[in-house]
Write a protein that holds these residues in place. Structure first.
Motif, PDB file in Angstrom:
ATOM      1  N   SER A  68      22.083 -11.753  -1.566  1.00  0.00           N
ATOM      2  CA  SER A  68      21.195 -10.805  -2.234  1.00  0.00           C
ATOM      3  C   SER A  68      19.744 -11.236  -2.113  1.00  0.00           C
ATOM      4  O   SER A  68      18.855 -10.409  -1.863  1.00  0.00           O
ATOM      5  N   GLY A  69      19.493 -12.527  -2.301  1.00  0.00           N
ATOM      6  CA  GLY A  69      18.133 -13.032  -2.177  1.00  0.00           C
ATOM      7  C   GLY A  69      17.577 -12.855  -0.780  1.00  0.00           C
ATOM      8  O   GLY A  69      16.418 -12.465  -0.597  1.00  0.00           O
ATOM      9  N   LEU A  70      18.411 -13.122   0.229  1.00  0.00           N
ATOM     10  CA  LEU A  70      17.977 -12.939   1.615  1.00  0.00           C
ATOM     11  C   LEU A  70      17.649 -11.474   1.888  1.00  0.00           C
ATOM     12  O   LEU A  70      16.631 -11.159   2.520  1.00  0.00           O
ATOM     13  N   ILE A  75      13.912  -7.083   2.758  1.00  0.00           N
ATOM     14  CA  ILE A  75      13.555  -5.710   2.420  1.00  0.00           C
ATOM     15  C   ILE A  75      12.158  -5.654   1.808  1.00  0.00           C
ATOM     16  O   ILE A  75      11.357  -4.757   2.113  1.00  0.00           O
ATOM     17  N   GLY A  76      11.847  -6.637   0.956  1.00  0.00           N
ATOM     18  CA  GLY A  76      10.529  -6.670   0.328  1.00  0.00           C
ATOM     19  C   GLY A  76       9.417  -6.781   1.346  1.00  0.00           C
ATOM     20  O   GLY A  76       8.398  -6.078   1.258  1.00  0.00           O
ATOM     21  N   ARG A  77       9.601  -7.650   2.331  1.00  0.00           N
ATOM     22  CA  ARG A  77       8.551  -7.822   3.337  1.00  0.00           C
ATOM     23  C   ARG A  77       8.483  -6.619   4.271  1.00  0.00           C
ATOM     24  O   ARG A  77       7.390  -6.246   4.724  1.00  0.00           O
ATOM     25  N   MET A  78       9.606  -5.996   4.548  1.00  0.00           N
ATOM     26  CA  MET A  78       9.581  -4.776   5.368  1.00  0.00           C
ATOM     27  C   MET A  78       8.851  -3.649   4.652  1.00  0.00           C
ATOM     28  O   MET A  78       8.036  -2.941   5.251  1.00  0.00           O
ATOM     29  N   HIS A  81       5.193  -4.208   4.578  1.00  0.00           N
ATOM     30  CA  HIS A  81       4.590  -4.039   5.900  1.00  0.00           C
ATOM     31  C   HIS A  81       4.522  -2.573   6.315  1.00  0.00           C
ATOM     32  O   HIS A  81       3.516  -2.125   6.894  1.00  0.00           O
ATOM     33  N   TYR A  82       5.565  -1.796   6.016  1.00  0.00           N
ATOM     34  CA  TYR A  82       5.667  -0.441   6.545  1.00  0.00           C
ATOM     35  C   TYR A  82       5.232   0.652   5.575  1.00  0.00           C
ATOM     36  O   TYR A  82       4.924   1.768   6.012  1.00  0.00           O
ATOM     37  N   LEU A  83       5.242   0.387   4.289  1.00  0.00           N
ATOM     38  CA  LEU A  83       4.741   1.380   3.346  1.00  0.00           C
ATOM     39  C   LEU A  83       3.223   1.514   3.498  1.00  0.00           C
ATOM     40  O   LEU A  83       2.566   0.621   4.046  1.00  0.00           O
ATOM     41  N   PRO A  84       2.653   2.615   3.028  1.00  0.00           N
ATOM     42  CA  PRO A  84       1.193   2.734   3.067  1.00  0.00           C
ATOM     43  C   PRO A  84       0.530   1.501   2.455  1.00  0.00           C
ATOM     44  O   PRO A  84       0.933   1.039   1.382  1.00  0.00           O
ATOM     45  N   TYR A  85      -0.469   1.013   3.161  1.00  0.00           N
ATOM     46  CA  TYR A  85      -1.083  -0.267   2.783  1.00  0.00           C
ATOM     47  C   TYR A  85      -1.737  -0.175   1.402  1.00  0.00           C
ATOM     48  O   TYR A  85      -2.514   0.745   1.129  1.00  0.00           O
ATOM     49  N   ARG A  86      -1.412  -1.128   0.539  1.00  0.00           N
ATOM     50  CA  ARG A  86      -2.020  -1.220  -0.777  1.00  0.00           C
ATOM     51  C   ARG A  86      -2.796  -2.526  -0.853  1.00  0.00           C
ATOM     52  O   ARG A  86      -2.211  -3.605  -0.758  1.00  0.00           O
ATOM     53  N   VAL A  87      -4.109  -2.412  -0.984  1.00  0.00           N
ATOM     54  CA  VAL A  87      -4.971  -3.599  -1.002  1.00  0.00           C
ATOM     55  C   VAL A  87      -4.664  -4.422  -2.245  1.00  0.00           C
ATOM     56  O   VAL A  87      -4.511  -3.880  -3.348  1.00  0.00           O
ATOM     57  N   ARG A  88      -4.589  -5.720  -2.057  1.00  0.00           N
ATOM     58  CA  ARG A  88      -4.339  -6.598  -3.205  1.00  0.00           C
ATOM     59  C   ARG A  88      -5.546  -6.546  -4.148  1.00  0.00           C
ATOM     60  O   ARG A  88      -6.695  -6.415  -3.699  1.00  0.00           O
ATOM     61  N   PRO A  89      -5.314  -6.661  -5.447  1.00  0.00           N
ATOM     62  CA  PRO A  89      -6.420  -6.556  -6.407  1.00  0.00           C
ATOM     63  C   PRO A  89      -7.585  -7.493  -6.105  1.00  0.00           C
ATOM     64  O   PRO A  89      -8.737  -7.097  -6.208  1.00  0.00           O
ATOM     65  N   VAL A  90      -7.278  -8.714  -5.711  1.00  0.00           N
ATOM     66  CA  VAL A  90      -8.331  -9.688  -5.465  1.00  0.00           C
ATOM     67  C   VAL A  90      -9.204  -9.311  -4.276  1.00  0.00           C
ATOM     68  O   VAL A  90     -10.337  -9.774  -4.154  1.00  0.00           O
ATOM     69  N   ALA A 168      10.750  -6.547  -8.999  1.00  0.00           N
ATOM     70  CA  ALA A 168      11.806  -7.058  -9.879  1.00  0.00           C
ATOM     71  C   ALA A 168      12.951  -6.074  -9.992  1.00  0.00           C
ATOM     72  O   ALA A 168      14.132  -6.458  -9.933  1.00  0.00           O
ATOM     73  N   ALA A 169      12.628  -4.784 -10.155  1.00  0.00           N
ATOM     74  CA  ALA A 169      13.674  -3.770 -10.278  1.00  0.00           C
ATOM     75  C   ALA A 169      14.510  -3.686  -9.008  1.00  0.00           C
ATOM     76  O   ALA A 169      15.751  -3.593  -9.065  1.00  0.00           O
ATOM     77  N   LEU A 170      13.861  -3.730  -7.856  1.00  0.00           N
ATOM     78  CA  LEU A 170      14.597  -3.697  -6.591  1.00  0.00           C
ATOM     79  C   LEU A 170      15.453  -4.942  -6.424  1.00  0.00           C
ATOM     80  O   LEU A 170      16.589  -4.864  -5.942  1.00  0.00           O
TER      81      LEU A 170
END
Length: 231
Positions: A68-70, A75-78, A81-90, A168-170
């Motif tokens: 599950s962790g793998l 999935i998190g990194r995909m 990478h592929y979702l519309p880019y969201r700039v990090r707050p910093v 976390a939910a995912l």
């Protein structure tokens, strides 16, 4: 940035960043693997070797949790990478928020979007697996993941609160699905039999896999990036 994100991060930047000692402590906690997987992965080894009347079931759950962790990390990194880019707050000047310098070395930090948090997906997934296997220790694991892994990343402006909550939910959803009896026995039981048949090879591989999970495959990723640039 949602109103929920705005309220929390505005509060943090206006009221929480006045202690250099606290800022330094948060940077250390967020930057070291010691405070991430080196706490949660050993709990899985503890569950594996702890004598129990349900040792076979618990070992299957450990295998399912690792899988599950793998999956959660991949999935998190995909998605990031592929979702519309969201700039990090910093890195978002439009927010007009001033975060303490993170000083973290993260591969692909500038090319991945912040949504969802792969840290939250991975470590909440692992903590959820611990909780489903051993409730009392699992409560500690979930609290630890929230306080020492997820919260510092919001504090330093590496993620929005909604990045963390979605990750976390995912992570919980992936672990819940992979640990169900109907699915778990299809891959965890054969893997357990294989480990019992070839213990030397299996435990060596398990050690190496544990190390890579603790480091979130970051050094392998940096190595691949270095080779690709050289080529």
């Amino acid at each position: 940035m949602t109103d929920f994100d705005t309220i929390i991060q505005t509060f943090l930047t206006e009221h929480a960043f006045h202690s250099e000692l606290l800022n330094h402590a948060v940077r250390v906690i967020a930057g070291l693997y010691t405070f991430k997987g080196l706490v949660l992965i050993p709990i899985l080894w503890w569950i594996w070797f702890k004598p129990s009347d349900r040792s076979e079931w618990k070992r299957e759950m450990v295998i399912a949790t690792i899988v599950s962790g793998l999956l959660a990390l991949a999935i998190g990194r995909m998605l990031a990478h592929y979702l519309p880019y969201r700039v990090r707050p910093v890195h978002n000047p439009d927010l007009h928020l001033h975060f303490p310098p993170a000083g973290l070395r993260e591969p692909a930090f500038r090319t991945w979007g912040s949504f969802p948090s792969d840290h939250a997906m991975l470590w909440v997934s692992i903590a959820a697996g611990i909780f489903m296997t051993w409730r009392r220790v699992g409560i500690f694991a979930l609290l630890y993941a929230a306080i020492f892994i997820c919260a510092p990343r919001v504090y330093l402006g590496l993620h929005y609160p909604t990045d963390i909550l979605a990750g976390a939910a995912l992570g919980v959803a992936i672990t819940y699905l992979m640990t169900r009896d109907a699915l778990r026995v299809r891959f965890a039981a054969p893997a357990l039999r294989c480990m019992e048949r070839f213990p030397a090879l299996s435990y060596t591989a398990a050690f190496l896999l544990s190390f890579e999970l603790i480091t979130q495959f970051d050094e392998l990723l940096m190595l691949v990036q270095s080779i690709s640039k050289a080529i």
